[in-house]
Motif scaffolding. Structure first.
Motif, PDB file in Angstrom:
ATOM      1  N   ALA A   2       6.888   6.133 -21.831  1.00 60.83           N
ATOM      2  CA  ALA A   2       5.984   7.106 -22.431  1.00 60.83           C
ATOM      3  C   ALA A   2       6.321   7.316 -23.896  1.00 60.83           C
ATOM      4  O   ALA A   2       7.482   7.333 -24.292  1.00 60.83           O
ATOM      5  N   GLN A   3       5.285   7.472 -24.734  1.00 65.61           N
ATOM      6  CA  GLN A   3       5.493   7.735 -26.137  1.00 65.61           C
ATOM      7  C   GLN A   3       6.027   9.150 -26.322  1.00 65.61           C
ATOM      8  O   GLN A   3       5.543  10.115 -25.750  1.00 65.61           O
ATOM      9  N   GLY A 112       8.539   6.135 -31.303  1.00 64.57           N
ATOM     10  CA  GLY A 112       8.757   7.067 -30.202  1.00 64.57           C
ATOM     11  C   GLY A 112       9.719   6.569 -29.155  1.00 64.57           C
ATOM     12  O   GLY A 112      10.029   7.301 -28.210  1.00 64.57           O
ATOM     13  N   GLU A 113      10.207   5.341 -29.300  1.00 66.11           N
ATOM     14  CA  GLU A 113      11.142   4.790 -28.317  1.00 66.11           C
ATOM     15  C   GLU A 113      12.567   4.848 -28.855  1.00 66.11           C
ATOM     16  O   GLU A 113      12.800   4.845 -30.064  1.00 66.11           O
ATOM     17  N   GLY A 164      17.968  -0.540 -23.743  1.00 63.80           N
ATOM     18  CA  GLY A 164      16.750  -0.336 -22.973  1.00 63.80           C
ATOM     19  C   GLY A 164      16.371   1.125 -22.920  1.00 63.80           C
ATOM     20  O   GLY A 164      17.055   1.998 -23.463  1.00 63.80           O
ATOM     21  N   LYS A 165      15.266   1.374 -22.234  1.00 60.41           N
ATOM     22  CA  LYS A 165      14.705   2.718 -22.208  1.00 60.41           C
ATOM     23  C   LYS A 165      15.529   3.648 -21.330  1.00 60.41           C
ATOM     24  O   LYS A 165      16.438   3.226 -20.610  1.00 60.41           O
ATOM     25  N   ALA A 166      15.187   4.947 -21.399  1.00 62.92           N
ATOM     26  CA  ALA A 166      15.832   5.958 -20.558  1.00 62.92           C
ATOM     27  C   ALA A 166      15.622   5.628 -19.090  1.00 62.92           C
ATOM     28  O   ALA A 166      14.764   4.809 -18.720  1.00 62.92           O
ATOM     29  N   ILE A 167      16.389   6.276 -18.218  1.00 69.94           N
ATOM     30  CA  ILE A 167      16.379   5.905 -16.801  1.00 69.94           C
ATOM     31  C   ILE A 167      15.081   6.297 -16.100  1.00 69.94           C
ATOM     32  O   ILE A 167      14.807   5.802 -15.007  1.00 69.94           O
ATOM     33  N   ALA A 172      13.415  10.519 -20.358  1.00 71.81           N
ATOM     34  CA  ALA A 172      13.010  10.294 -21.745  1.00 71.81           C
ATOM     35  C   ALA A 172      12.514  11.583 -22.388  1.00 71.81           C
ATOM     36  O   ALA A 172      12.828  11.885 -23.544  1.00 71.81           O
ATOM     37  N   ARG A 173      11.746  12.366 -21.627  1.00 70.37           N
ATOM     38  CA  ARG A 173      11.242  13.635 -22.160  1.00 70.37           C
ATOM     39  C   ARG A 173      12.389  14.626 -22.391  1.00 70.37           C
ATOM     40  O   ARG A 173      12.400  15.370 -23.378  1.00 70.37           O
TER      41      ARG A 173
END
Length: 337
Positions: A2-3, A112-113, A164-167, A172-173
């Protein structure tokens, strides 16, 4: 992924260390700010430019960094040495970067990442023209104590993070929220700049959320339960809190004083007091804030904000809600008599 919000705030609050089109000058200055690194312009060197600025409060440094100009053709490649004593959480706000750990991982990151660079890996970052990011810098020891607390071990542990991205989107939020709060403190003249207690608490909360939201690697470390804790250990932790409520205690500090593991101390507080060690600390500070409000009601020596911030309550709305729940009325009513 998600952005997330890419609101940057007032950049004039950051201290600019580099605004240059000279590659060698940029490499020298940023090597001192971060770690020694190799900097290459991939394209016309006349199109190279760089901006780097930073500011912060004790425990956290926020930085802004960009290479090249948007709409240009010159890309930039940086190859730093391992960071060693700290971690960087990097959020891209404009353009794209590709971060890789040679022979292991590669991750393309857009606006946003976020990605995490731990202290141990070698890596390189390929910047598109005009890409920009903000970073949050945390000391390695703070993060590794948070990792130990999370795992319930005596710690600290050697905490590494996968690229890599959050879990999860929810994680992420959560990270975006704490990152925004940190940035607001730095860019918006927040109380963490001048209040060590608030600075320590916000730093610890940031480290804990980093561990909880990003892909943590802790090879060879397994969570374990602490077993039964004696009343003497519980009393030691309570005594430290009662005698020094204005000290920026961490869970690890309290567990060390109690001579048990952090997880064991948490279980003891829940079993015997129906709270957590830091919850008990917050209650003690709330009690002291109440006494200070009573004093200020007679001599007008302080405001609600002054007293809340002194006792480490940086969010006045949350302080007011906790105070009302404990004393049955808002803190302003105590102050006005």
């Amino acid at each position: 992924m998600a952005q997330l919000s890419v609101t940057t705030g007032d950049l004039s609050r950051l201290t600019t260390l580099v605004r240059s089109s000279d590659l060698e000058e940029t490499q020298e200055i940023i090597s001192h700010a971060y770690s020694p690194y190799q900097l290459d312009c991939l394209g016309d060197p006349d199109e190279f430019s760089a901006w780097y600025a930073e500011s912060g409060f004790p425990g956290i440094t926020v930085s802004g960094l960009s290479y090249g100009r948007r709409g240009g053709r010159a890309e930039t490649l940086i190859r730093p040495q391992p960071l060693g004593s700290y971690l960087l959480v990097c959020e891209v706000t404009h353009g794209r970067v590709t971060v890789s750990s040679p022979g292991r991982e590669e991750y393309r990151v857009g606006p946003g990442e976020t990605y995490v660079l731990d202290p141990y890996r070698g890596f390189q970052v390929h910047w598109s023209p005009g890409a920009r990011m903000f970073t949050v810098r945390l000391d390695r020891e703070v993060v590794e104590r948070a990792a130990a607390d999370s795992l319930g071990v005596d710690g600290p542990v050697r905490a590494r993070f996968a690229l890599g991205k959050a879990i999860s989107p929810q994680a992420a939020r959560s990270w975006s929220t704490i990152s925004g709060a940190v940035r607001q403190e730095v860019l918006g003249d927040g109380v963490a700049r001048t209040n060590p207690l608030v600075a320590t608490q916000l730093t610890q909360a940031t480290a804990s959320l980093l561990v909880a939201t990003q892909p943590l690697i802790t090879r060879g470390v397994h969570a374990r339960r602490g077993g039964t804790v004696s009343h003497a250990a519980l009393r030691r932790a309570m005594k430290l809190i009662e005698e020094h409520p204005d000290h920026p205690h961490t869970l690890t500090d309290l567990a060390t004083a109690a001579r048990v593991s952090p997880r064991a101390l948490q279980e003891a507080f829940r079993a015997h007091l129906d709270t957590t060690p830091l919850g008990y600390l917050r209650e003690v500070r709330l009690r002291h804030a109440h006494q200070d409000l009573l004093t200020a009601a007679s001599d007008r020596s302080a405001t609600v904000s002054d007293i809340a911030h002194h006792w480490g309550f940086s969010n006045l709305g949350r302080f007011a809600a906790q105070y009302r729940q404990r004393y049955g009325h808002p803190p302003s009513e105590t102050l006005t008599g």
